[in-house]
Design an enzyme around this catalytic site. Structure first.
Site, PDB file in Angstrom:
ATOM      1  CG  HIS A 215       7.799  32.446 -15.049  1.00  0.00           C
ATOM      2  ND1 HIS A 215       7.117  31.618 -14.145  1.00  0.00           N
ATOM      3  CD2 HIS A 215       9.106  32.153 -14.899  1.00  0.00           C
ATOM      4  CE1 HIS A 215       7.994  30.889 -13.481  1.00  0.00           C
ATOM      5  NE2 HIS A 215       9.201  31.179 -13.916  1.00  0.00           N
ATOM      6  CG  ASP A 217      13.114  30.643 -15.294  1.00  0.00           C
ATOM      7  OD1 ASP A 217      13.593  29.624 -14.783  1.00  0.00           O
ATOM      8  OD2 ASP A 217      12.003  31.118 -14.963  1.00  0.00           O
ATOM      9  CG  HIS A 271       8.624  27.248 -16.038  1.00  0.00           C
ATOM     10  ND1 HIS A 271       9.358  27.909 -17.028  1.00  0.00           N
ATOM     11  CD2 HIS A 271       9.122  27.653 -14.863  1.00  0.00           C
ATOM     12  CE1 HIS A 271      10.267  28.669 -16.443  1.00  0.00           C
ATOM     13  NE2 HIS A 271      10.163  28.542 -15.141  1.00  0.00           N
ATOM     14  NE  ARG A 281       6.445  22.496  -5.922  1.00  0.00           N
ATOM     15  CZ  ARG A 281       7.274  23.236  -6.661  1.00  0.00           C
ATOM     16  NH1 ARG A 281       7.359  24.559  -6.434  1.00  0.00           N
ATOM     17  NH2 ARG A 281       8.015  22.687  -7.597  1.00  0.00           N
TER      18      ARG A 281
END
Ligand SMILES: C=C1C[C@]23C[C@@]1(O)CC[C@H]2[C@@]12CC[C@H](O)[C@@](C)(C(=O)O1)[C@H]2[C@@H]3C(=O)O
Ligand SMILES: O=C(O)CCC(=O)C(=O)O
Ligand SMILES: [Fe+2]
Length: 336
Positions: A215, A217, A271, A281
């Protein structure tokens, strides 16, 4: 009570829905394979205070990275390791609360339900995100429920430093564009930004599903603290690159709105986060956003690539696209 979202069950249901056996995709850019590792351009922000020559050089490095990479990392950013450590501890405590509590409408505060996990609109594994997140708008922080006191004070301390950093970087990036000096003062009041706490759960089939799907941002810029697990990838020059974590740095990436404001001079690039098999994570992303009705328009060179729009229109279009296609389309919806 289990704190894990039912990722496994939903993915099995998606696989069953698709009669033919699900392959991730025929496109290389979607396949999760071993990708080359890169180090993002590293910028030492302490140079901004070393007088004109060093300061100007540092500002040029920031603009260059925003133009050639769309991503960079900064050190001596002013967010203390102590705040970052307590942020991670609070995130662990929050995400390890029972799933049934996290999905409750007023789990975090009285107003909106800001918890999201997976991707309810996913119609195939490729669109599913094996992660959970809390979207906390700056306005909602004071309204957090009393039993989240230490989380609230940690978020306040984090937002206090990172919001100033975001504004300063935005003003540095706006300068070469000829944007009027108080543009961000007027259009990005602190309340319109938000924090996205991300937890990426260990995944038993990491090559089949992403932690967060590809996607761009929806903001001017994003400041991300990622832990040292790794997994963030950026799409640059037609290929995916794995971003090497740097414990001292914060990652900064250009969002769709700076690409539009700069008429493409700064790049909002795709990204994603690949899943990990063994460990969870954590990351925290600060989204520097305009107010809902601030007009975002080209302040760079003519002719304009995109028509002017507001965050309200943009988010509406994203919702429609995510509902209809399972993923956000983004800026190409606003091409002139
Ligand atoms: C399913 C989706 C929601 C999202 C757009 C996406 O297609 C994939 C990533 C999601 C994300 C992550 C970062 C930001 O919070 C966000 C606004 C964005 O730009 O991409 C969200 C999108 C969303 O929640 O609408
Ligand atoms: O977790 C990360 O490193 C990136 C998260 C991200 O891209 C986002 O929240 O928009
Ligand atoms: Fe992102």
């Amino acid at each position: 009570m289990d704190f894990k979202p039912p990722f496994q069950q939903i993915c099995k249901a998606i696989l069953l829905q698709n009669s033919t056996h699900e392959a991730l995709s025929s496109h290389d850019d979607d396949k999760v394979s071993l990708v080359e590792e890169c180090e993002l351009p590293l910028i030492d922000l302490s140079h901004l205070n070393l007088g004109h020559f060093e300061g100007d050089k540092c500002m040029n490095e920031i603009a260059q990275a925003a133009s050639q990479w769309g991503f960079f990392q900064v050190v001596n950013h002013g967010v203390s390791q102590e705040i970052i450590k307590s942020m991670q501890n609070e995130q662990r405590r929050l995400f390890h609360k029972p799933f049934a509590e996290k999905v409750e409408k007023n789990f975090l505060n009285s107003s909106s339900n800001c918890y999201r996990w997976g991707n309810p609109q996913a119609t195939c594994l490729r669109q599913f995100s094996w992660s959970e997140a809390f979207h906390i708008s700056v306005t909602e922080i004071p309204t957090m429920n009393d039993h989240h006191n230490s989380l609230r004070s940690t978020i306040e301390a984090f937002v206090k430093t990172v919001s100033g950093l975001a504004k300063r970087l935005a003003e540095i990036l706006a300068q070469p564009l000829g944007v009027k000096p108080n543009y961000f003062e007027e259009n990005c009041p602190p309340r319109t930004s938000y924090l996205r706490l991300n937890r990426y759960a260990p995944c038993t089939f990491p090559s089949q599903v992403f932690g967060l799907i590809s996607h761009t941002d929806t903001d001017f810029l994003t400041i991300v603290h990622q832990d040292q697990v790794g997994g963030l990838e950026i799409f640059k020059d037609g290929r995916w690159l794995a971003v090497k974590p740097n414990p001292e740095a914060l990652v900064v990436n250009i969002g769709d709105f700076f690409e539009a404001l700069s008429n493409g001079a700064y790049k909002s690039i795709k990204h994603r986060v690949v899943s990990t098999q063994e460990v969870e994570r954590l990351s925290v992303a600060y989204f520097y956003c305009p107010s809902y009705d601030a007009v975002v328009q080209n302040c760079g060179n003519e002719p304009s690539t995109y028509r002017q729009f507001t965050l309200r229109e943009y988010k509406l279009q994203t919702q429609i696209d995510v509902q209809e296609t399972g993923e956000k389309v983004g800026l190409s919806r606003f091409l002139l």
